[in-house]
Write a protein that holds these residues in place. Structure first.
Motif: not given
Lengths: 111, 115
Positions: A72-75, A23-36, A46-48, A58-60
């Protein structure tokens, strides 16, 4: 404006293999990200999550990696199972807590 | 209940009719969010509540859409004079309770079909 996008719309993996969804994001000021995870006919589950002061969490069987340098964000899903088949969304927290979602990646696990 | 609930699960209506969609958030959650998901698409923010107030209504597509929340709990999303392009799954999420104040937990959604 703010936007979150996914690199690949579909991903097919063999059961037992590891999966990586990007996943790519554009707002460099973002503070919180979630995977669903969203299964057909259901609401997102909700996953992590991860905050911007971390680069890995890390989760299970799941790990989220955050690279703020390239936005960049990855799961990562270890030992993918048929029950993992679903659409996966990354989301970025915007103003007021509203979530900005990407289009989703459909993960298909082959037995 | 343990999670967010929404009703009805499915709603079929005729163009021009009004519809009301209901969301029951997780008990104790102060924030409530409405999103819309069109077929094969990601989720689109509509409106959010903090308590009974709606600080951000920026996602509502038109003045035919409105929402309210009473008692800091149940919320209703109303669509007046429905149009075919309103057909989508409407999802509600709640958050702002417990240790993690940012995580949003979603309900199963209401699938709206406008004929």
């Amino acid at each position: 404006g703010e936007s979150v996008g996914l690199h690949l719309p579909t991903l097919s993996v063999q059961e037992g293999d590891n999966s990586i969804i990007n996943c790519a994001y554009s707002n460099s000021a973002s503070d919180y990200f979630i995977w669903y995870k969203q299964e057909s006919g259901k609401g997102p589950q909700f996953i992590i999550d991860i905050r911007s002061n971390m680069d890995k969490r890390q989760g299970q069987r799941v790990t989220v990696l955050l690279n703020k340098t390239v936005k960049h964000l990855s799961l990562q899903i270890a030992a993918t199972q048929p029950g993992d088949s679903a659409v996966y969304f990354c989301a970025e927290e915007g103003q007021g807590g509203k979530l900005i979602f990407g289009q989703g990646t459909e993960l298909s696990v082959k037995p | 209940g343990a999670g967010v609930s929404q009703s009805p699960s499915n709603k079929v209506t005729e163009k021009g009719k009004d519809v009301e969609l209901r969301c029951d958030p997780i008990s104790g959650h102060t924030a409530l969010y409405w999103y819309r998901q069109s077929l094969g698409q990601g989720l689109e923010f509509l409106i959010y509540f903090q308590g009974n107030s709606a600080p951000d209504k920026s996602g509502l597509p038109s003045d035919r859409f409105s929402a309210e929340r009473t008692g800091g709990s149940v919320s209703t999303l109303t669509i007046q004079r429905t149009q075919q392009e309103d057909s989508a799954v409407y999802l509600c999420a709640s958050g702002g309770g417990g240790d993690n104040t940012d995580t949003q937990y979603f309900g199963p959604g209401t699938r709206l079909t406008v004929l």
